[in-house]
Design an enzyme around this catalytic site. Structure first.
Site, PDB file in Angstrom:
ATOM      1  N   ASP A  81      -3.533  30.084 -41.364  1.00  8.53           N
ATOM      2  CA  ASP A  81      -2.960  28.907 -42.021  1.00  8.53           C
ATOM      3  C   ASP A  81      -4.041  28.252 -42.860  1.00  8.53           C
ATOM      4  O   ASP A  81      -5.229  28.592 -42.759  1.00  8.53           O
ATOM      5  CB  ASP A  81      -2.410  27.916 -40.994  1.00  8.53           C
ATOM      6  CG  ASP A  81      -1.402  26.928 -41.590  1.00  8.53           C
ATOM      7  OD1 ASP A  81      -1.064  27.053 -42.791  1.00  8.53           O
ATOM      8  OD2 ASP A  81      -0.945  26.035 -40.856  1.00  8.53           O
ATOM      9  N   LYS A  82      -3.609  27.321 -43.731  1.00  7.71           N
ATOM     10  CA  LYS A  82      -4.546  26.492 -44.484  1.00  7.71           C
ATOM     11  C   LYS A  82      -4.097  25.056 -44.347  1.00  7.71           C
ATOM     12  O   LYS A  82      -2.935  24.767 -44.034  1.00  7.71           O
ATOM     13  CB  LYS A  82      -4.626  26.918 -45.956  1.00  7.71           C
ATOM     14  CG  LYS A  82      -3.313  26.957 -46.726  1.00  7.71           C
ATOM     15  CD  LYS A  82      -2.759  25.661 -47.214  1.00  7.71           C
ATOM     16  CE  LYS A  82      -3.586  24.985 -48.278  1.00  7.71           C
ATOM     17  NZ  LYS A  82      -2.843  23.778 -48.818  1.00  7.71           N
ATOM     18  N   HIS A  83      -5.032  24.155 -44.571  1.00  7.72           N
ATOM     19  CA  HIS A  83      -4.709  22.736 -44.526  1.00  7.72           C
ATOM     20  C   HIS A  83      -5.489  22.025 -45.617  1.00  7.72           C
ATOM     21  O   HIS A  83      -6.687  22.260 -45.793  1.00  7.72           O
ATOM     22  CB  HIS A  83      -5.066  22.128 -43.166  1.00  7.72           C
ATOM     23  CG  HIS A  83      -4.743  20.669 -43.073  1.00  7.72           C
ATOM     24  ND1 HIS A  83      -3.458  20.207 -42.858  1.00  7.72           N
ATOM     25  CD2 HIS A  83      -5.528  19.563 -43.182  1.00  7.72           C
ATOM     26  CE1 HIS A  83      -3.472  18.880 -42.844  1.00  7.72           C
ATOM     27  NE2 HIS A  83      -4.713  18.466 -43.039  1.00  7.72           N
ATOM     28  N   SER A  84      -4.798  21.167 -46.356  1.00  6.21           N
ATOM     29  CA  SER A  84      -5.437  20.361 -47.386  1.00  6.21           C
ATOM     30  C   SER A  84      -5.566  18.930 -46.903  1.00  6.21           C
ATOM     31  O   SER A  84      -4.669  18.406 -46.238  1.00  6.21           O
ATOM     32  CB  SER A  84      -4.614  20.405 -48.674  1.00  6.21           C
ATOM     33  OG  SER A  84      -5.068  19.439 -49.598  1.00  6.21           O
ATOM     34  N   THR A 121       4.222  18.272 -48.155  1.00  8.68           N
ATOM     35  CA  THR A 121       4.909  19.563 -48.281  1.00  8.68           C
ATOM     36  C   THR A 121       6.341  19.483 -47.765  1.00  8.68           C
ATOM     37  O   THR A 121       7.255  20.063 -48.351  1.00  8.68           O
ATOM     38  CB  THR A 121       4.116  20.637 -47.512  1.00  8.68           C
ATOM     39  OG1 THR A 121       2.812  20.755 -48.097  1.00  8.68           O
ATOM     40  CG2 THR A 121       4.806  21.984 -47.570  1.00  8.68           C
ATOM     41  N   ARG A 169      -4.766   4.149 -34.676  1.00  7.55           N
ATOM     42  CA  ARG A 169      -5.855   4.167 -35.660  1.00  7.55           C
ATOM     43  C   ARG A 169      -5.417   3.515 -36.965  1.00  7.55           C
ATOM     44  O   ARG A 169      -6.189   2.821 -37.626  1.00  7.55           O
ATOM     45  CB  ARG A 169      -6.291   5.606 -35.935  1.00  7.55           C
ATOM     46  CG  ARG A 169      -7.076   6.252 -34.802  1.00  7.55           C
ATOM     47  CD  ARG A 169      -7.212   7.744 -35.035  1.00  7.55           C
ATOM     48  NE  ARG A 169      -7.825   8.030 -36.319  1.00  7.55           N
ATOM     49  CZ  ARG A 169      -7.578   9.128 -37.033  1.00  7.55           C
ATOM     50  NH1 ARG A 169      -6.717  10.036 -36.615  1.00  7.55           N
ATOM     51  NH2 ARG A 169      -8.191   9.304 -38.181  1.00  7.55           N
ATOM     52  N   SER A 184      -7.566  15.119 -35.074  1.00  2.00           N
ATOM     53  CA  SER A 184      -6.170  14.963 -35.474  1.00  2.00           C
ATOM     54  C   SER A 184      -5.673  16.196 -36.223  1.00  2.00           C
ATOM     55  O   SER A 184      -4.619  16.751 -35.915  1.00  2.00           O
ATOM     56  CB  SER A 184      -6.016  13.711 -36.346  1.00  2.00           C
ATOM     57  OG  SER A 184      -4.688  13.562 -36.781  1.00  2.00           O
ATOM     58  N   LYS A 188      -3.283  19.725 -34.182  1.00  2.00           N
ATOM     59  CA  LYS A 188      -1.992  20.220 -34.661  1.00  2.00           C
ATOM     60  C   LYS A 188      -2.101  21.661 -35.142  1.00  2.00           C
ATOM     61  O   LYS A 188      -1.248  22.504 -34.841  1.00  2.00           O
ATOM     62  CB  LYS A 188      -1.472  19.318 -35.789  1.00  2.00           C
ATOM     63  CG  LYS A 188      -1.160  17.899 -35.346  1.00  2.00           C
ATOM     64  CD  LYS A 188      -0.441  17.105 -36.406  1.00  2.00           C
ATOM     65  CE  LYS A 188      -1.322  16.703 -37.562  1.00  2.00           C
ATOM     66  NZ  LYS A 188      -2.240  15.614 -37.236  1.00  2.00           N
ATOM     67  N   LYS A 189      -3.137  21.956 -35.913  1.00  2.00           N
ATOM     68  CA  LYS A 189      -3.270  23.307 -36.462  1.00  2.00           C
ATOM     69  C   LYS A 189      -3.517  24.341 -35.364  1.00  2.00           C
ATOM     70  O   LYS A 189      -2.955  25.443 -35.394  1.00  2.00           O
ATOM     71  CB  LYS A 189      -4.389  23.350 -37.509  1.00  2.00           C
ATOM     72  CG  LYS A 189      -4.011  22.705 -38.834  1.00  2.00           C
ATOM     73  CD  LYS A 189      -2.856  23.444 -39.480  1.00  2.00           C
ATOM     74  CE  LYS A 189      -2.297  22.723 -40.696  1.00  2.00           C
ATOM     75  NZ  LYS A 189      -1.120  23.418 -41.259  1.00  2.00           N
TER      76      LYS A 189
END
Length: 437
Positions: A81-84, A121, A169, A184, A188-189
């Site tokens: 996966d990727k995350h931005s 997304t 937060r 955080s 999740k990832k």
């Protein structure tokens, strides 16, 4: 140990052990830590930081507060996966998921909604009629082996501790804490059951991290913690000093995605970022040994039409129309008012406030300032010219899509306020500053 003792340890600059961190996360999920106690510990972490070992322990405890997907023996390729970290016009996940799936990887992407100036997304995908981002974990586990990629919203079963901690937060001025951001994102990832993760850490006037130093600190933290948690991870620091691609706005970005996948048009910066991220995903997943062969495979996924075919199958499997790619204008919302934005003078384009452009989309109705706000899928900007391009006075530099003429006029004014037109081209920002991990 009572909560006060855990808070006191971190308040005094000490390190929390695994048992104390697990107790804190358990307190998040069963409410045995009050909101005041969570807020106090969050502030102590914000002020005093955490060691890598502490952040690893926090990330894993938050991950394990819910279900962790397990793909062992169910797939014949790596789970990636990727995350931005977020920007304006960032629709890369929509393109990348079917591309890496076409190359033999599996991508179960748990995506988010937009908040503030950044697009989400999930919001983009929900502009497709019928597409449901709300899926059970059982459905995700059923579809991923068939499709190769599934893009959905976060399930309440995944990392539930993060939701409560983030909400606290958000109202206690501790959002910017790098240890808490790291935990955080990764809780999740990592609950997706990944073999490899690539982070896209945005830098610039359209990003949360405005400087290379800040972005590097976050990237190093995420890479060190994720690798410490057993997931091969790499971070790319990429430019967000202008909108990514030629559109900003939900349905407009889906249309750009379809044009990209089918080869109608691929904006060069967007294409380069997509290939860079995808190549690193394939290499970390063990499918390719070098960047050149990974890029070639990604390019072939596009030229062969396989990536577009996988995207179409995913849309249909998640409730959308089976012929979206063939008939996008039949399904995607369009705004009643489309107005040209023209250059007020001759010169070279530069963007000084990309966050402002994202907020202009929000004010058009295409984003939200609070989580429950409804959005207008049709509004935004299109035909956006890239920074550094020469323009003539009166030349169209973008188009605004709006619900009414007044909103279009205001958004056009905001667009012009966010850019500079200079007599000489400014030095271009590197698209990929550097890679960590």
């Amino acid at each position: 140990m009572i909560p006060q003792e855990i808070i006191k340890t971190k308040r005094n600059g000490g390190n929390l052990n695994q048992a104390e961190i697990r107790q804190f996360v358990r307190g998040l999920t069963d409410d045995s830590f009050s909101e005041g106690q969570v807020a106090a510990l969050a502030m102590a972490i914000y002020l005093n930081g955490m060691s890598v070992d502490e952040i690893v322990a926090l990330t894993l405890a938050m991950r394990d507060s819910g279900t962790v997907l397990n793909w062992q023996g169910k797939l014949n390729g790596p789970v990636v996966d990727k995350h931005s970290t977020g920007g304006v016009g960032d629709k890369v996940t929509l393109m990348l998921a079917p591309m890496v799936a076409a190359c033999g990887a599996y991508m179960p992407s748990i995506a988010g909604r937009g908040l503030g100036h950044t697009g989400g997304t999930v919001d983009k995908l929900e502009t497709i009629p019928g597409y449901s981002c709300t899926q059970s974990l059982e459905k995700i586990q059923q579809l991923l082996p068939q499709l190769g990629c599934v893009i959905v919203g976060q399930s309440s079963q995944l990392a539930p501790a993060d939701r409560r901690l983030y909400a606290i937060r958000d109202v206690t001025a501790t959002v910017e804490s790098i240890p808490l951001i790291t935990a955080s994102i990764l809780s999740k990832k990592l609950s997706e059951g990944l073999d490899a993760l690539v982070m896209d850490v945005k830098i610039g006037n359209g990003a949360i991290m405005r400087t290379v130093d800040d972005a590097s600190a976050l990237a190093h933290s995420i890479v060190n913690v994720a690798n410490g948690a057993g997931v091969n991870t790499r971070a790319l620091l990429t430019d967000m000093n202008q909108i990514l691609g030629t559109t900003a706005g939900n349905a407009l970005e889906v249309m750009e995605t379809l044009d990209y996948l089918t080869g109608k048009y691929r904006e060069p910066r967007l294409h380069q970022v997509t290939l860079e991220l995808g190549a690193n995903m394939l290499m970390l997943g063990g499918l390719y040994n070098d960047k050149a062969s990974a890029v070639a495979a990604l390019e072939h996924s596009l030229s062969s039409g396989k990536a577009a075919e996988i995207f179409a199958k995913m849309v249909s499997a998640l409730g959308g129309p089976a012929d979206l790619i063939e008939k996008p204008l039949q399904y995607l919302a369009t705004a009643p008012v489309v107005q040209d934005i023209t250059a007020p003078q001759t010169g070279y384009l530069q963007y000084q406030d990309t966050v402002g452009l994202g907020m202009a989309v929000v004010r058009l109705g295409g984003g939200r300032s609070h989580p429950s706000q409804q959005i207008d899928p049709a509004v935004g900007f299109s035909h956006i010219l890239a920074a550094g391009q020469p323009v003539q006075q009166g030349e169209v530099i973008a188009k605004v899509h709006a619900a009414n003429p007044e909103a279009a006029k205001l958004a056009a004014t905001e667009y012009l306020q966010a850019l500079l037109i200079q007599p000489q081209a400014a030095e271009a920002f590197p698209l990929v500053h550097h890679t960590i991990g």
